[in-house]
Scaffold this motif. Sequence first.
Motif, mmCIF file in Angstrom:
data_model
loop_
_atom_site.group_PDB
_atom_site.id
_atom_site.type_symbol
_atom_site.label_atom_id
_atom_site.label_comp_id
_atom_site.label_asym_id
_atom_site.label_seq_id
_atom_site.Cartn_x
_atom_site.Cartn_y
_atom_site.Cartn_z
ATOM 1 N N ASP A 15 0.479 4.437 -9.388
ATOM 2 C CA ASP A 15 1.512 5.005 -9.879
ATOM 3 C C ASP A 15 2.679 5.164 -8.837
ATOM 4 O OD1 ASP A 15 0.170 5.786 -11.987
ATOM 5 O OD2 ASP A 15 -0.519 7.901 -11.005
ATOM 6 N N ARG A 16 2.454 5.038 -7.641
ATOM 7 C CA ARG A 16 3.478 5.048 -6.463
ATOM 8 C C ARG A 16 4.186 3.532 -6.634
ATOM 9 N NH1 ARG A 16 2.557 8.643 -1.302
ATOM 10 N NH2 ARG A 16 1.898 10.546 -2.371
ATOM 11 N N ALA A 17 3.502 2.498 -6.792
ATOM 12 C CA ALA A 17 3.878 1.413 -6.880
ATOM 13 C C ALA A 17 4.707 1.211 -8.262
ATOM 14 C CB ALA A 17 2.762 0.137 -7.021
ATOM 15 N N VAL A 18 4.392 1.700 -9.158
ATOM 16 C CA VAL A 18 5.106 1.491 -10.373
ATOM 17 C C VAL A 18 6.308 2.302 -10.093
ATOM 18 C CG1 VAL A 18 5.244 2.069 -12.875
ATOM 19 C CG2 VAL A 18 3.366 0.966 -12.023
ATOM 20 N N ASP A 19 6.495 3.327 -9.630
ATOM 21 C CA ASP A 19 7.432 4.185 -9.506
ATOM 22 C C ASP A 19 8.512 3.307 -8.491
ATOM 23 O OD1 ASP A 19 6.680 6.323 -10.765
ATOM 24 O OD2 ASP A 19 5.890 7.422 -9.313
ATOM 25 N N LEU A 20 7.968 2.746 -7.598
ATOM 26 C CA LEU A 20 8.747 1.946 -6.442
ATOM 27 C C LEU A 20 9.381 0.795 -7.377
ATOM 28 C CD1 LEU A 20 9.482 1.273 -3.784
ATOM 29 C CD2 LEU A 20 7.637 -0.061 -3.344
ATOM 30 N N MET A 21 8.771 0.208 -8.327
ATOM 31 C CA MET A 21 9.219 -1.000 -9.158
ATOM 32 C C MET A 21 10.363 -0.416 -9.977
ATOM 33 S SD MET A 21 5.954 -3.386 -10.165
ATOM 34 C CE MET A 21 5.994 -2.637 -11.809
ATOM 35 N N ASN A 22 10.293 0.833 -10.238
ATOM 36 C CA ASN A 22 11.415 1.527 -11.498
ATOM 37 C C ASN A 22 12.358 1.906 -10.711
ATOM 38 O OD1 ASN A 22 9.599 0.573 -13.669
ATOM 39 N ND2 ASN A 22 8.663 2.757 -13.710
ATOM 40 N N SER A 23 12.246 2.267 -9.362
ATOM 41 C CA SER A 23 13.357 2.966 -8.578
ATOM 42 C C SER A 23 14.304 2.110 -7.705
ATOM 43 C CB SER A 23 12.942 4.177 -7.938
ATOM 44 O OG SER A 23 11.858 3.655 -6.872
ATOM 45 N N THR A 24 13.888 0.848 -7.389
ATOM 46 C CA THR A 24 14.338 0.056 -6.527
ATOM 47 C C THR A 24 14.999 -1.272 -7.211
ATOM 48 O OG1 THR A 24 12.530 -1.367 -5.938
ATOM 49 C CG2 THR A 24 13.004 0.590 -4.790
ATOM 50 N N ASP A 25 15.942 -1.935 -6.707
ATOM 51 C CA ASP A 25 16.357 -3.139 -7.107
ATOM 52 C C ASP A 25 15.695 -4.370 -6.884
ATOM 53 O OD1 ASP A 25 18.409 -1.790 -8.596
ATOM 54 O OD2 ASP A 25 19.987 -1.950 -6.902
ATOM 55 N N GLN A 26 14.878 -4.120 -6.026
ATOM 56 C CA GLN A 26 13.702 -5.254 -5.133
ATOM 57 C C GLN A 26 13.075 -5.864 -6.412
ATOM 58 O OE1 GLN A 26 11.880 -2.906 -2.534
ATOM 59 N NE2 GLN A 26 12.455 -4.205 -0.955
ATOM 60 N N SER A 27 12.952 -7.104 -6.589
ATOM 61 C CA SER A 27 11.968 -8.039 -7.332
ATOM 62 C C SER A 27 10.514 -7.359 -7.365
ATOM 63 C CB SER A 27 12.220 -9.559 -7.034
ATOM 64 O OG SER A 27 11.601 -9.881 -5.910
ATOM 65 N N VAL A 28 9.898 -7.613 -8.328
ATOM 66 C CA VAL A 28 8.296 -7.532 -8.133
ATOM 67 C C VAL A 28 7.669 -8.447 -7.110
ATOM 68 C CG1 VAL A 28 6.334 -7.379 -9.488
ATOM 69 C CG2 VAL A 28 8.535 -6.582 -10.737
ATOM 70 N N PRO A 29 7.946 -9.704 -6.985
ATOM 71 C CA PRO A 29 7.185 -10.198 -5.859
ATOM 72 C C PRO A 29 7.696 -9.776 -4.436
ATOM 73 C CG PRO A 29 8.038 -11.816 -7.549
ATOM 74 C CD PRO A 29 8.679 -10.791 -7.777
ATOM 75 N N LEU A 35 3.677 -4.399 -0.450
ATOM 76 C CA LEU A 35 2.451 -3.643 -0.650
ATOM 77 C C LEU A 35 1.253 -4.474 -0.273
ATOM 78 C CD1 LEU A 35 3.559 -1.500 -3.931
ATOM 79 C CD2 LEU A 35 3.571 -0.942 -1.462
ATOM 80 N N ASP A 36 1.202 -5.818 -0.200
ATOM 81 C CA ASP A 36 0.160 -6.745 0.148
ATOM 82 C C ASP A 36 -0.666 -6.621 -1.646
ATOM 83 O OD1 ASP A 36 -1.505 -8.511 1.241
ATOM 84 O OD2 ASP A 36 -2.706 -6.973 2.165
ATOM 85 N N VAL A 37 0.131 -6.763 -2.375
ATOM 86 C CA VAL A 37 -0.730 -6.666 -3.666
ATOM 87 C C VAL A 37 -0.387 -8.047 -4.404
ATOM 88 C CG1 VAL A 37 -0.768 -5.685 -6.025
ATOM 89 C CG2 VAL A 37 -0.620 -4.294 -3.783
ATOM 90 N N ASN A 38 -0.905 -8.443 -5.530
ATOM 91 C CA ASN A 38 -0.794 -9.425 -6.216
ATOM 92 C C ASN A 38 0.171 -9.168 -7.203
ATOM 93 O OD1 ASN A 38 -0.657 -11.512 -8.216
ATOM 94 N ND2 ASN A 38 -2.775 -12.189 -7.791
ATOM 95 N N SER A 39 1.491 -9.733 -7.271
ATOM 96 C CA SER A 39 2.430 -9.284 -8.202
ATOM 97 C C SER A 39 1.964 -9.187 -9.820
ATOM 98 C CB SER A 39 3.695 -10.410 -8.309
ATOM 99 O OG SER A 39 3.238 -11.660 -8.791
ATOM 100 N N LYS A 40 0.936 -9.929 -10.049
ATOM 101 C CA LYS A 40 0.394 -9.687 -11.452
ATOM 102 C C LYS A 40 -0.168 -8.313 -11.513
ATOM 103 C CE LYS A 40 -0.597 -14.682 -12.354
ATOM 104 N NZ LYS A 40 -1.697 -15.412 -12.477
ATOM 105 N N ASN A 41 -0.828 -8.020 -10.564
ATOM 106 C CA ASN A 41 -1.226 -6.520 -10.659
ATOM 107 C C ASN A 41 -0.078 -5.667 -10.886
ATOM 108 O OD1 ASN A 41 -3.872 -7.255 -9.986
ATOM 109 N ND2 ASN A 41 -3.967 -6.757 -8.109
ATOM 110 N N LEU A 42 1.076 -5.566 -10.363
ATOM 111 C CA LEU A 42 2.103 -4.677 -10.464
ATOM 112 C C LEU A 42 2.528 -5.051 -12.014
ATOM 113 C CD1 LEU A 42 4.101 -5.217 -7.158
ATOM 114 C CD2 LEU A 42 2.859 -3.323 -7.741
ATOM 115 N N TYR A 43 2.635 -6.197 -12.562
ATOM 116 C CA TYR A 43 3.075 -6.171 -13.749
ATOM 117 C C TYR A 43 1.909 -5.257 -14.649
ATOM 118 C CZ TYR A 43 6.711 -9.531 -12.458
ATOM 119 O OH TYR A 43 7.779 -10.272 -12.328
#
Length: 97
Positions: A15-29, A35-43
Amino acid sequence: MSKRQLKRYTQEFKDRAVDLMNSTDQSVPEIAEQLDVNSKNLYNWRAQAAAKKAGGKSPGMVDLQRENKQLRKELAQLKEEQIILKKAAAYFARDRK
């Protein structure tokens, strides 16, 4: 041959990772690297969060269900028309004899 260990992430982390994706201008990769996570997981996590907000149904699924309902209604109407036409054809065929 060594087996790869699958990393398990808590729902809170996701949930925090998704919030971070939605709240910043940084790219998913970039976020995935931080976060040391695969970008496919984030998607996948973002899609799951969106599906959860839509009542457990993804937006595409809702559209498909709406279309399916409409098509079923049209099919029922066409079947009814077909029955009427068969009866009319039988009626007029009887009169010709």
